[in-house]
Design a protein around this motif. Structure first.
Motif, mmCIF file in Angstrom:
data_model
loop_
_atom_site.group_PDB
_atom_site.id
_atom_site.type_symbol
_atom_site.label_atom_id
_atom_site.label_comp_id
_atom_site.label_asym_id
_atom_site.label_seq_id
_atom_site.Cartn_x
_atom_site.Cartn_y
_atom_site.Cartn_z
ATOM 1 N N ALA A 254 0.841 -1.204 0.000
ATOM 2 C CA ALA A 254 0.000 0.000 0.000
ATOM 3 C C ALA A 254 0.874 1.252 0.000
ATOM 4 O O ALA A 254 0.634 2.201 -0.765
ATOM 5 C CB ALA A 254 -0.920 -0.004 1.219
ATOM 6 N N VAL B 28 -7.982 -0.926 -3.306
ATOM 7 C CA VAL B 28 -7.727 -1.987 -2.335
ATOM 8 C C VAL B 28 -7.420 -3.296 -3.044
ATOM 9 O O VAL B 28 -6.529 -4.054 -2.636
ATOM 10 C CB VAL B 28 -8.938 -2.141 -1.392
ATOM 11 C CG1 VAL B 28 -8.839 -3.437 -0.583
ATOM 12 C CG2 VAL B 28 -9.038 -0.944 -0.451
ATOM 13 N N ILE C 267 -3.831 -3.456 -4.100
ATOM 14 C CA ILE C 267 -2.941 -3.697 -2.965
ATOM 15 C C ILE C 267 -2.969 -5.163 -2.576
ATOM 16 O O ILE C 267 -1.922 -5.793 -2.354
ATOM 17 C CB ILE C 267 -3.347 -2.811 -1.763
ATOM 18 C CG1 ILE C 267 -3.172 -1.328 -2.107
ATOM 19 C CG2 ILE C 267 -2.523 -3.175 -0.531
ATOM 20 C CD1 ILE C 267 -3.804 -0.386 -1.087
ATOM 21 N N LYS D 174 -7.791 1.549 2.470
ATOM 22 C CA LYS D 174 -6.421 1.693 1.984
ATOM 23 C C LYS D 174 -5.651 2.759 2.763
ATOM 24 O O LYS D 174 -4.430 2.657 2.925
ATOM 25 C CB LYS D 174 -6.412 2.028 0.491
ATOM 26 C CG LYS D 174 -7.101 3.324 0.103
ATOM 27 C CD LYS D 174 -7.116 3.506 -1.406
ATOM 28 C CE LYS D 174 -7.886 4.754 -1.812
ATOM 29 N NZ LYS D 174 -7.941 4.928 -3.293
#
Length: 222
Positions: free
Chosen positions: A26, A40, A43, A61
């Motif tokens: 992230a 998200v 990630i 996130k």
């Protein structure tokens, strides 16, 4: 002893590794591409897990990106617990912050690659700033408890611990803001010293010249 190697310790280590991987990806993706350009799902994919797994560790996130700085409040509070009991609360808080900044093993912000960039971004991204604010509040609540223990008071009844922490945390926040806007990544300790010096001297001194604060009387005689 679990001879299979599948006991609680192993599961805990695996969970920690998954969380760290999500946080690191992230951090890298958001600093590379910007908060709004990263999802998200991206990630999670970078960490080789699914969206559901991501949600077990982080609510969004922003929380994942800021995991890199979440532990710093804990480090300051550990230093605060170790300060001599005779130190006044605000002095203890100031020296705890300086202890953290001077400890290379604690990886303070000015020694950690790209934390400066992250906090610059937090100044510019409202959702990231809001998430960071919650992290600060959590750390400050623990600081209040520590100061209350030092003073042997109940913080629900005695306002002094909260006042001391609000003043110290405010000085640190002002120093951080000046730091990220000043464009000098190595200068954080300098800004922190100046902020606490202002709190303990200039802002507490009464001016001897000029009209009294909030005076609305004109043409009055002595």
């Amino acid at each position: 002893m679990d001879s299979t190697g599948n006991g609680p310790d192993r599961r805990s280590r695996k969970a920690r590794m998954t969380r760290d991987a999500l946080a690191q990806h992230a951090f890298d993706l958001v600093l590379e591409r910007g908060l709004k350009s990263v999802t998200v799902e991206e990630i999670a994919e970078a960490a080789d897990v699914d969206r559901r797994t991501f949600s077990r560790y982080f609510p969004n996130k922003e929380a994942a990106v800021l995991d890199a700085v979440r532990g710093d409040g804990d480090r300051i509070n550990r230093a605060l617990r170790e300060r001599p009991a005779a130190e006044p609360p605000l002095t203890a808080y100031r020296r705890a912050v300086l202890d953290w900044l001077g400890d290379p093993e604690a990886e303070p912000w000015h020694r950690r690659p790209r934390i400066f960039d992250l906090l610059v971004m937090a100044e510019e991204e409202p959702t990231l700033y809001a998430a960071y604010h919650h992290i600060r509040v959590d750390a400050q609540e623990e600081s209040v408890r520590i100061i209350a223990e030092r003073l042997d008071v109940d913080p629900r009844q005695d306002i002094r611990p909260a006042v001391a922490v609000a003043a110290g945390a405010g000085a640190l926040l002002a120093a951080q803001a000046a730091w990220v806007r000043g464009g000098r990544p190595a200068a954080l300790p300098e800004f922190v010293v100046h902020a606490f010096d202002a709190l303990s001297t200039h802002l507490l001194e009464s001016r001897q010249d000029g009209p009294a604060p909030h005076s609305t009387t004109q043409g009055s005689t002595p």
